[in-house]
Enzyme design. Structure first.
Site, PDB file in Angstrom:
ATOM      1  N   GLY A 100       0.840  -1.187   0.000  1.00  0.00           N
ATOM      2  CA  GLY A 100       0.000   0.000   0.000  1.00  0.00           C
ATOM      3  C   GLY A 100       0.870   1.229   0.000  1.00  0.00           C
ATOM      4  O   GLY A 100       2.046   1.187  -0.378  1.00  0.00           O
ATOM      5  N   GLY A 101       0.280   2.343   0.445  1.00  0.00           N
ATOM      6  CA  GLY A 101       1.021   3.587   0.418  1.00  0.00           C
ATOM      7  C   GLY A 101       2.187   3.620   1.380  1.00  0.00           C
ATOM      8  O   GLY A 101       3.176   4.308   1.157  1.00  0.00           O
ATOM      9  N   MET A 102       2.092   2.857   2.499  1.00  0.00           N
ATOM     10  CA  MET A 102       3.132   2.918   3.519  1.00  0.00           C
ATOM     11  C   MET A 102       4.264   1.927   3.283  1.00  0.00           C
ATOM     12  O   MET A 102       5.413   2.202   3.627  1.00  0.00           O
ATOM     13  CB  MET A 102       2.521   2.639   4.902  1.00  0.00           C
ATOM     14  N   VAL A 105       4.569  -5.712   1.140  1.00  0.00           N
ATOM     15  CA  VAL A 105       4.424  -6.949   1.893  1.00  0.00           C
ATOM     16  C   VAL A 105       5.055  -8.088   1.101  1.00  0.00           C
ATOM     17  O   VAL A 105       4.789  -8.242  -0.099  1.00  0.00           O
ATOM     18  CB  VAL A 105       2.934  -7.251   2.174  1.00  0.00           C
ATOM     19  N   LYS A 120       6.254  -6.926   6.305  1.00  0.00           N
ATOM     20  CA  LYS A 120       5.895  -5.629   5.736  1.00  0.00           C
ATOM     21  C   LYS A 120       7.036  -4.656   5.991  1.00  0.00           C
ATOM     22  O   LYS A 120       7.386  -4.380   7.148  1.00  0.00           O
ATOM     23  CB  LYS A 120       4.603  -5.087   6.344  1.00  0.00           C
ATOM     24  N   ASP A 213      -7.969   4.097   9.135  1.00  0.00           N
ATOM     25  CA  ASP A 213      -8.150   3.700   7.732  1.00  0.00           C
ATOM     26  C   ASP A 213      -8.965   2.413   7.633  1.00  0.00           C
ATOM     27  O   ASP A 213      -8.610   1.497   6.889  1.00  0.00           O
ATOM     28  CB  ASP A 213      -6.786   3.537   7.047  1.00  0.00           C
ATOM     29  N   PRO A 216     -13.044  -1.737   3.472  1.00  0.00           N
ATOM     30  CA  PRO A 216     -13.163  -3.174   3.138  1.00  0.00           C
ATOM     31  C   PRO A 216     -11.828  -3.842   2.849  1.00  0.00           C
ATOM     32  O   PRO A 216     -11.650  -5.025   3.176  1.00  0.00           O
ATOM     33  CB  PRO A 216     -14.069  -3.165   1.905  1.00  0.00           C
ATOM     34  N   ALA A 217     -10.885  -3.122   2.263  1.00  0.00           N
ATOM     35  CA  ALA A 217      -9.586  -3.726   1.947  1.00  0.00           C
ATOM     36  C   ALA A 217      -8.756  -4.003   3.192  1.00  0.00           C
ATOM     37  O   ALA A 217      -7.775  -4.741   3.116  1.00  0.00           O
ATOM     38  CB  ALA A 217      -8.800  -2.808   1.002  1.00  0.00           C
ATOM     39  N   ASP A 232      -3.600  -3.885   8.810  1.00  0.00           N
ATOM     40  CA  ASP A 232      -2.904  -2.672   8.369  1.00  0.00           C
ATOM     41  C   ASP A 232      -3.156  -1.467   9.260  1.00  0.00           C
ATOM     42  O   ASP A 232      -3.974  -0.599   8.957  1.00  0.00           O
ATOM     43  CB  ASP A 232      -3.285  -2.328   6.929  1.00  0.00           C
TER      44      ASP A 232
END
Length: 617
Positions: A100-102, A105, A120, A213, A216-217, A232
């Site tokens: 993701g943005g951070m 993985v 991660k 945050d 659903p994801a 996350d």
């Protein structure tokens, strides 16, 4: 352009920009050359915002498909073999399975314990920032201290020369986002998923963590049991942190699931996660997002100001108790939401019942509706400012408008005054035949939005209204041929039920009203009352006459009159709200006269949406 000359000119510039036109600051500042330097600087800021918004973020989890690696897998090229070096941890790193943005993985193996894990790693570009690196480590260690069945455990937190990393279990199953791509969940499953997610959030909140945050994801449905695992905590922060690493005014999250206080960049408490959970459960129950739009501007506006129709008005299979519980989570004011995640879990357990029955429990108590929407003409500038905040470039906004003051302490919900009855939203949506003469129809945007500013005699409509609290109401259609008919309740011999969401169709849900009674100006009127209303045929018999007749229709113009002001909605320009006394315009006169007449017949708020219906070209 006289309320705030700079903001009005910025709104005009962005409205033109949004429809692909170009208007120069010099042209906008004719007659006000003193504003030109400042306007040029602001326009340059807005152009930078547009460029940033057009740049796709790296591996957005909402556009990825799930994997068994504890996170999503990019939907594009095959997973890459990792070059990440975990240093002395000794993990054997395999392919990249998500990100993701951070961070990214990776599938990995722990040789010391003989188990597969997910690693991660923080993105190097972010890890180069000492403050971001420190925040990642601080929050990862805080999350690692929390153990709960519905939180993804963190086995290890470490750091290498490339940046910090954390180690998690490798989960089997899929994200809730992947599941919802196949359609909404059954009501009992919605309540179960919400309850388990709330239990996980309660444990995190008790440890002082706010997720920020929930979407659903970030909710994992573990195979084969379906157990919900909150994923996350990459945006999580320690509540009341005062180390200077979590900066007020910075907006983080996924727009459709943000809370209003996140959108405004205000201080957060755990109730922000409850709002986000409500947005997730709304989508799970109905198959549509509670807050959506064709652009970031539209989504953020919806989050801050719009109230979606109750889930049971969108999906009749949703029981009233579950619908009410979800709507309470979506209250704009944190004080109007449930007090804690554990109370949400308890409420959803009561909704489901001991055997999964979602029909036997009384609805949750109603909550006060949000304050009236802000004027739409201010939104292009406000949303541009929010995007600036999201990208860390907030200085320009504060020069236009100072930050909102800290909210005053909110009174206990029990001491709150009764919310006045008012119209929160009023939507008329056309449906158009897929083929001429065919029976299949497709929905068009709500009238007054996007490019929807008229209908044709071949179209059909539905109507959805949201009130601040339940009341008795009629929805009356005033046709182009001068006649009128009742839409809600659907039969004129029925008494209207008390509802906060009167809508059409309400009884025969497959029915839509055809606009084949002739072109011209049409309107849908709303009449409300605190007291019980008789069947419409009786009411209309005792309220004869009225000002409606055949009227010429303005081209591509939608009018909304709530008795206090008149909104004029036309393509390519922000909505303008004017005085109802402006009756010299022949196109506006009929709707103003109609609302004045309705006010004289009703005991509660009234409103009307008027729109042109044209012949089929």
């Amino acid at each position: 352009m006289d309320d705030d000359p700079l903001l009005d000119r910025l709104s005009a510039w962005q409205a033109a920009f949004d429809r692909g036109a170009e208007v120069s600051p010099a042209e906008l500042c004719r007659g006000r050359p003193d504003l030109l330097p400042e306007l040029e600087r602001r326009v340059a800021d807005l152009r930078r915002v547009a460029q940033l918004a057009a740049t796709p973020p790296p591996a957005d989890p909402d556009t990825t498909r799930p994997s068994a690696g504890g996170g999503p897998t990019p939907a594009g090229p095959p997973a890459d073999t990792a070059s990440f070096d975990p240093g002395p941890g000794g993990y054997e790193i395999g392919e990249r399975v998500g990100g993701g943005g951070m961070g990214d993985v990776y599938r990995a193996h722990d040789p010391q314990l003989g188990r597969d894990v997910a690693v991660k790693a923080m993105k190097p570009a972010l890890a180069a920032d000492p403050a971001a690196r420190a925040r990642f480590l601080r929050e990862a260690r805080a999350a690692a201290a929390v153990r709960h069945d519905h939180l993804c455990p963190i086995y290890h937190v470490g750091e290498t020369t490339a940046g910090p990393f954390l180690v998690m279990p490798l989960l089997a199953g899929e994200t809730l986002a992947a599941r919802l791509a196949r359609g909404p969940l059954p009501p009992a499953e919605v309540a179960r998923v919400g309850r388990e997610a709330a239990l996980g959030l309660a444990a995190a909140h008790a440890a002082g963590l706010i997720h920020r945050d929930i979407k659903p994801a970030n909710l994992w449905l573990e195979a084969p049991t379906g157990r919900v695992v909150v994923l996350d905590f990459g945006l999580a922060r320690v509540a009341d942190a005062d180390d200077g690493l979590s900066q007020p005014g910075r907006v983080a999250g996924t727009p459709s699931y943000m809370s209003p206080e996140q959108v405004d960049g205000r201080p957060l408490d755990p109730r922000t996660d409850l709002f986000s959970l409500g947005a997730v459960l709304y989508e799970a129950a109905t198959g549509v997002r509670a807050f959506a739009g064709p652009s970031l501007t539209a989504v953020l506006k919806a989050v801050a100001d719009a109230s979606p129709p109750p889930p049971d008005a969108v999906n009749p299979a949703v029981p009233p108790a579950l619908s009410a519980a979800v709507i309470r989570l979506l209250a704009k004011r944190p004080a109007d939401r449930p007090p804690s995640a554990s109370s949400v879990a308890d409420a959803l357990a009561r909704v489901v019942g001991p055997a999964g029955d979602t029909d036997t429990v009384a609805p949750a108590p109603a909550v006060a509706a949000p304050p009236p929407p802000r004027p739409a003409a201010r939104w292009p500038v406000r949303v541009a400012a929010l995007v600036l905040l999201m990208t860390g470039a907030a200085a320009g906004w504060y020069a236009i408008r100072p930050p909102a003051p800290a909210p005053s302490p909110e009174p206990p919900a029990a001491a709150a005054a009764v919310e006045p009855l008012r119209v929160v939203s009023f939507e008329v949506r056309p449906w158009r035949p897929v083929a001429a003469g065919g029976t299949d129809v497709r929905p068009l945007p709500v009238l007054g939005r996007e490019d929807s500013f008229s209908a044709t005699v071949a179209d059909f409509i539905d109507v959805k209204v949201t009130l601040s609290r339940p009341a008795y109401a009629y929805l009356i259609l005033f046709r182009g041929d001068g006649a009128d008919t009742v839409l809600y309740p659907q039969d004129d011999a029925d008494e209207p039920e008390k509802s906060a969401a009167p809508h059409y169709p309400s009884k025969r849900r497959e029915a839509l009203y055809g606009l084949d009674d002739g072109p011209g100006l049409w309107a849908v009127g709303l009449v409300t009352s605190e007291d019980r209303l008789p069947p419409y045929r009786e009411w209309r018999g005792s309220h004869p006459g009225g000002p409606w007749g055949r009227h010429p229709a303005p081209t591509d113009t939608v009018l909304f009159d709530d008795g206090a002001g008149l909104d004029v909605l036309v393509p390519g320009r922000p909505a303008t709200r004017g005085s109802r006394g402006e009756k010299t315009d022949i196109n506006r006169r009929p709707v103003v006269a109609l609302v004045d007449w309705l006010k004289g017949q009703a005991g509660g708020p009234v409103a009307a949406v008027a729109f042109p219906v044209t012949a089929v070209k």
